[in-house]
Design a protein around this motif. Structure first.
Motif, PDB file in Angstrom:
ATOM      1  N   LYS A  16       0.822  -1.082  -0.066  1.00 32.79           N
ATOM      2  CA  LYS A  16      -0.047   0.104   0.165  1.00 32.79           C
ATOM      3  C   LYS A  16       0.923   1.336   0.011  1.00 32.79           C
ATOM      4  O   LYS A  16       1.782   1.549   1.036  1.00 32.79           O
ATOM      5  N   LEU A  17       0.720   2.001  -0.927  1.00 29.70           N
ATOM      6  CA  LEU A  17       1.576   3.125  -1.154  1.00 29.70           C
ATOM      7  C   LEU A  17       0.974   4.485  -0.390  1.00 29.70           C
ATOM      8  O   LEU A  17      -0.324   4.540   0.206  1.00 29.70           O
ATOM      9  N   CYS A  18       1.616   5.414  -0.189  1.00 32.72           N
ATOM     10  CA  CYS A  18       1.542   6.419   0.931  1.00 32.72           C
ATOM     11  C   CYS A  18       0.122   7.244   0.314  1.00 32.72           C
ATOM     12  O   CYS A  18      -0.619   7.867   1.206  1.00 32.72           O
ATOM     13  N   ASP A  19      -0.113   7.213  -0.998  1.00 31.22           N
ATOM     14  CA  ASP A  19      -1.274   7.690  -1.526  1.00 31.22           C
ATOM     15  C   ASP A  19      -2.523   6.954  -1.442  1.00 31.22           C
ATOM     16  O   ASP A  19      -3.595   7.341  -1.955  1.00 31.22           O
ATOM     17  N   GLY A  20      -2.552   5.549  -0.947  1.00 35.41           N
ATOM     18  CA  GLY A  20      -3.614   4.751  -0.775  1.00 35.41           C
ATOM     19  C   GLY A  20      -3.638   3.705  -1.994  1.00 35.41           C
ATOM     20  O   GLY A  20      -4.411   2.826  -1.748  1.00 35.41           O
ATOM     21  N   ARG A  21      -2.837   3.927  -2.969  1.00 35.68           N
ATOM     22  CA  ARG A  21      -2.954   2.940  -4.027  1.00 35.68           C
ATOM     23  C   ARG A  21      -2.233   1.761  -3.698  1.00 35.68           C
ATOM     24  O   ARG A  21      -1.312   1.699  -2.602  1.00 35.68           O
ATOM     25  N   PRO A  27      -4.169   8.282 -11.364  1.00 34.61           N
ATOM     26  CA  PRO A  27      -4.759   9.451 -12.271  1.00 34.61           C
ATOM     27  C   PRO A  27      -3.711  10.568 -12.423  1.00 34.61           C
ATOM     28  O   PRO A  27      -3.921  11.338 -13.225  1.00 34.61           O
ATOM     29  N   LYS A  28      -2.786  10.544 -11.341  1.00 30.39           N
ATOM     30  CA  LYS A  28      -1.876  11.750 -11.568  1.00 30.39           C
ATOM     31  C   LYS A  28      -0.622  11.240 -11.936  1.00 30.39           C
ATOM     32  O   LYS A  28       0.542  11.666 -11.497  1.00 30.39           O
ATOM     33  N   ARG A  29      -0.456  10.254 -12.727  1.00 31.72           N
ATOM     34  CA  ARG A  29       0.908   9.587 -13.222  1.00 31.72           C
ATOM     35  C   ARG A  29       1.698  10.732 -13.925  1.00 31.72           C
ATOM     36  O   ARG A  29       1.323  11.755 -14.515  1.00 31.72           O
ATOM     37  N   SER A  30       3.028  10.559 -13.404  1.00 29.89           N
ATOM     38  CA  SER A  30       4.065  11.722 -14.131  1.00 29.89           C
ATOM     39  C   SER A  30       5.230  11.037 -13.972  1.00 29.89           C
ATOM     40  O   SER A  30       5.537   9.650 -13.415  1.00 29.89           O
ATOM     41  N   LEU A  31       6.290  11.556 -14.561  1.00 24.88           N
ATOM     42  CA  LEU A  31       7.650  11.062 -14.480  1.00 24.88           C
ATOM     43  C   LEU A  31       8.180  10.839 -12.908  1.00 24.88           C
ATOM     44  O   LEU A  31       8.684   9.851 -12.556  1.00 24.88           O
ATOM     45  N   LYS A  32       7.969  11.839 -12.133  1.00 24.89           N
ATOM     46  CA  LYS A  32       8.103  11.847 -10.954  1.00 24.89           C
ATOM     47  C   LYS A  32       7.372  10.707  -9.931  1.00 24.89           C
ATOM     48  O   LYS A  32       7.761  10.131  -8.981  1.00 24.89           O
ATOM     49  N   SER A  33       6.227  10.364 -10.317  1.00 25.30           N
ATOM     50  CA  SER A  33       5.123   9.597  -9.593  1.00 25.30           C
ATOM     51  C   SER A  33       5.707   8.307  -9.993  1.00 25.30           C
ATOM     52  O   SER A  33       5.733   7.253  -9.050  1.00 25.30           O
ATOM     53  N   GLU A  34       6.408   7.861 -11.055  1.00 22.25           N
ATOM     54  CA  GLU A  34       7.163   6.419 -11.568  1.00 22.25           C
ATOM     55  C   GLU A  34       8.230   6.299 -10.648  1.00 22.25           C
ATOM     56  O   GLU A  34       8.315   5.131  -9.990  1.00 22.25           O
ATOM     57  N   SER A  35       9.058   7.259 -10.352  1.00 20.86           N
ATOM     58  CA  SER A  35      10.194   6.910  -9.394  1.00 20.86           C
ATOM     59  C   SER A  35       9.644   6.803  -7.854  1.00 20.86           C
ATOM     60  O   SER A  35      10.577   6.275  -7.015  1.00 20.86           O
ATOM     61  N   SER A  36       8.777   7.787  -7.555  1.00 21.46           N
ATOM     62  CA  SER A  36       8.370   7.598  -6.285  1.00 21.46           C
ATOM     63  C   SER A  36       7.777   6.167  -5.809  1.00 21.46           C
ATOM     64  O   SER A  36       8.061   5.715  -4.893  1.00 21.46           O
TER      65      SER A  36
END
Length: 330
Positions: free
Chosen positions: A19-24, A85-94
């Motif tokens: 479970k990721l910090c954003d709930g996903r 829904p907020k996929r980005s370059l930064k979210s992938e590495s996070s």
């Protein structure tokens, strides 16, 4: 640190997810030796229309010999992972950083990005270089919008126009794109599967014994969540980035080269000329070339073994040294 790792029963199969910090939730699978007995901990980043079950042909014998613990995970919206829904370059590495933290891979881990899975890998090199013990990018795609790419290298490349058109359609007319990909005019059950325009002869031989890009078959593309995840992944990969990889400084210090690119000379998806240019711009990269290889290098167990031995042990064979033309590639 508390680890939010859980197992779900889906279709009578246990699925491991964190479970990721954003709930996903992010799904993953483990291969190789047990983590607590491992010498090397490696995360595999799959490409477009793939998932954690991709064929990275590292044998159990090799992983036992070297002490490799291997993690393959579903990127956001793929397989058993929740979409972002907020996929980005930064979210992938996070996502990758959280995966490594929650699985307790240690202060540093190794990363292998395949094809479009190289854009999350570039993002990790940019955003979390201190966490990376070493990186391999296998047939990494090249974004034609990188500012440093010379015009004369890409102006006549049909892939540039194709990617620009596809991004525009995916961004502005997704309904039309969905209809076009799933209508009955296609003679094949798959958009790319076994298409000689995209695959070399060796790739086509590989695909005779593998399912290829299952998520690109029309029956799968009709499923809205799958189509939407593929569409957003493509837009982020080929859209405008907030950094130019070709301007990055060496992320791992001067003592040892720890970033590798493996390219098939016969690759029809990513032309070898572009990859060689990336290598010239970033000479701290260790560049390897499989002379009869296409885009599906990870289906070759000999090549996968060579990748791991080069990355982890620094063992290189002249078999994969690029044969540069003295006139054009000096």
């Amino acid at each position: 640190m508390y680890v939010y790792s859980v197992r779900f029963m889906i279709s009578n199969v246990f699925i491991c997810r964190i479970k990721l910090c954003d709930g996903r939730y992010l799904a993953y699978k483990e291969r190789g030796v047990p983590k607590n007995e491992s010498t090397y901990r490696v995360v595999i980043v799959h490409g477009f229309a793939s998932n954690k079950d991709m064929n990275f042909m590292a044998t159990q014998k090799l992983m036992d010999e070297l002490g490799i613990y291997l993690v393959q995970f579903d990127r956001a919206g793929y397989g058993d992972s929740d979409p972002n829904p907020k996929r980005s370059l930064k979210s992938e590495s996070s996502d990758i950083q959280e995966l490594a933290d929650q699985l307790q891979l240690g202060s540093k881990f190794y990363l292998i990005g395949v094809s479009i899975g190289s854009y999350p890998t570039w993002s990790c090199i940019k955003n979390i270089p201190e966490r990376l013990a070493g990186v391999v990018m296998v047939v990494p795609f090249v974004n034609y919008r990188w500012p440093s790419l010379p015009r004369d290298l890409i102006q006549d490349d049909y892939r540039k126009k194709l990617s620009q058109w596809a991004v525009w359609v995916a961004r502005h007319t997704p309904g039309l794109l969905h209809w076009w990909l799933t209508q009955k005019m296609f003679p094949s059950s798959s958009v790319l599967d076994r298409n000689p325009k995209f695959f070399s002869n060796k790739d086509l031989e590989v695909l005779k014994n593998t399912p290829g890009y299952q998520l690109l078959c029309k029956s799968k593309l009709k499923e809205e969540p799958i189509f939407d995840s593929l569409r957003k992944d493509f837009i982020v990969a080929f859209g405008k980035w907030d950094f130019d990889p070709l301007n990055l400084s060496r992320p791992f210090g001067e003592s040892q080269c720890r970033l590798h690119i493996w390219q098939g000379y016969e690759d029809k998806v990513v032309p070898v000329e572009l990859q060689r240019y990336v290598w010239k711009r970033l000479p701290w990269i260790k560049y390897h070339e499989v002379h009869d290889g296409g885009h599906l290098l990870v289906y070759d167990s000999d090549v996968c073994e060579a990748m791991l031995r080069s990355l982890l042990l620094g063992e290189d064979t002249p078999l994969y040294k690029p044969k540069l033309d003295s006139t054009n590639d000096s």
